[in-house]
Design a protein around this motif. Structure first.
Motif, PDB file in Angstrom:
ATOM      1  N   ASN A 140       0.841  -1.190   0.000  1.00 12.90           N
ATOM      2  CA  ASN A 140       0.000   0.000   0.000  1.00 12.90           C
ATOM      3  C   ASN A 140       0.883   1.249   0.000  1.00 12.90           C
ATOM      4  O   ASN A 140       0.808   2.075   0.896  1.00 12.90           O
ATOM      5  CB  ASN A 140      -0.907  -0.044   1.250  1.00 12.90           C
ATOM      6  CG  ASN A 140      -1.968   1.037   1.217  1.00 12.90           C
ATOM      7  OD1 ASN A 140      -2.247   1.619   0.174  1.00 12.90           O
ATOM      8  ND2 ASN A 140      -2.546   1.320   2.362  1.00 12.90           N
ATOM      9  N   ARG A 142       2.542   4.812  -0.626  1.00 14.31           N
ATOM     10  CA  ARG A 142       1.973   6.157  -0.747  1.00 14.31           C
ATOM     11  C   ARG A 142       3.087   7.160  -1.013  1.00 14.31           C
ATOM     12  O   ARG A 142       4.217   6.968  -0.581  1.00 14.31           O
ATOM     13  CB  ARG A 142       1.253   6.536   0.542  1.00 14.31           C
ATOM     14  CG  ARG A 142       0.123   5.582   0.871  1.00 14.31           C
ATOM     15  CD  ARG A 142      -1.116   6.335   1.293  1.00 14.31           C
ATOM     16  NE  ARG A 142      -2.246   5.436   1.433  1.00 14.31           N
ATOM     17  CZ  ARG A 142      -3.224   5.325   0.540  1.00 14.31           C
ATOM     18  NH1 ARG A 142      -3.220   6.032  -0.535  1.00 14.31           N
ATOM     19  NH2 ARG A 142      -4.220   4.496   0.748  1.00 14.31           N
ATOM     20  N   GLN A 147      -1.054   9.929  -1.640  1.00 15.02           N
ATOM     21  CA  GLN A 147      -1.747   9.288  -2.761  1.00 15.02           C
ATOM     22  C   GLN A 147      -1.142   7.905  -2.970  1.00 15.02           C
ATOM     23  O   GLN A 147       0.063   7.711  -2.770  1.00 15.02           O
ATOM     24  CB  GLN A 147      -1.587  10.124  -4.040  1.00 15.02           C
ATOM     25  CG  GLN A 147      -2.236  11.490  -3.938  1.00 15.02           C
ATOM     26  CD  GLN A 147      -1.734  12.435  -5.021  1.00 15.02           C
ATOM     27  OE1 GLN A 147      -0.559  12.420  -5.387  1.00 15.02           O
ATOM     28  NE2 GLN A 147      -2.626  13.259  -5.509  1.00 15.02           N
ATOM     29  N   SER A 148      -1.979   6.965  -3.385  1.00 17.36           N
ATOM     30  CA  SER A 148      -1.542   5.592  -3.600  1.00 17.36           C
ATOM     31  C   SER A 148      -0.602   5.501  -4.803  1.00 17.36           C
ATOM     32  O   SER A 148      -0.813   6.179  -5.803  1.00 17.36           O
ATOM     33  CB  SER A 148      -2.776   4.720  -3.824  1.00 17.36           C
ATOM     34  OG  SER A 148      -2.380   3.383  -3.938  1.00 17.36           O
TER      35      SER A 148
END
Length: 161
Positions: A140, A142, A147-148
């Motif tokens: 995951n 960022r 933001q991913s």
């Protein structure tokens, strides 16, 4: 000039895409991807990222066969530090399940890191004969704006005999 060499080369390039192109997939992979060990041996596998832009934090989950190998520790690989920053590496290793949950994060109010490098080092000990795959089940990542970052992840295979 052979007529077959050019189109094949062009096809291969278009299938892979230009590595620095915006929107190109960021790669997360183990170094080395395959290795052989003997029971009782300990080694450090690198977890490297390629072509990332503004990487700020990278929580992930790794799964492995606990009958063949054990992950003993996860270390800072240096890439997220950018050479100067202290980073937070939080880890939880479940030896029974064969699961590592780890998160590496830069200090608040600092920019992310771009490029290619080793994010984490996994200290792996061989415990029994067999073949173990280290698989990244979840990631995951960022950027500094939270933001991913889409990531394509690979796996490692360790032979113990």
């Amino acid at each position: 000039m052979t007529p077959t060499s050019m189109p094949q080369q062009a096809q291969a390039q278009s299938a892979m895409g230009a590595p620095q192109q915006p929107g190109a997939a960021v790669q997360l992979h183990f170094e080395p991807a395959t290795m052989a060990m003997k029971p009782g041996d300990t080694t450090t596998l690198g977890l490297a990222v390629s072509n990332v832009n503004d990487l700020f934090s990278i929580p992930l989950m790794i799964h492995y066969d606990p009958a063949v190998i054990q992950v003993e520790e996860v270390r800072n690989g240096g890439f997220l530090s950018g050479g100067t920053q202290e980073i937070a590496v939080v880890q939880r290793i479940d030896q029974q399940k064969g699961e590592v949950v780890v998160s590496a994060t830069r200090q608040p109010n600092t920019p992310g890191v771009s490029g290619t490098g080793t994010v984490l080092g996994l200290v792996v000990r061989a415990v029994g004969p067999g073949t173990a795959r280290l698989q990244i089940l979840q990631v995951n990542a960022r950027n500094s704006q939270q933001q991913s970052i889409p990531i394509v992840s690979g796996e490692a295979t360790i032979q113990v005999h």
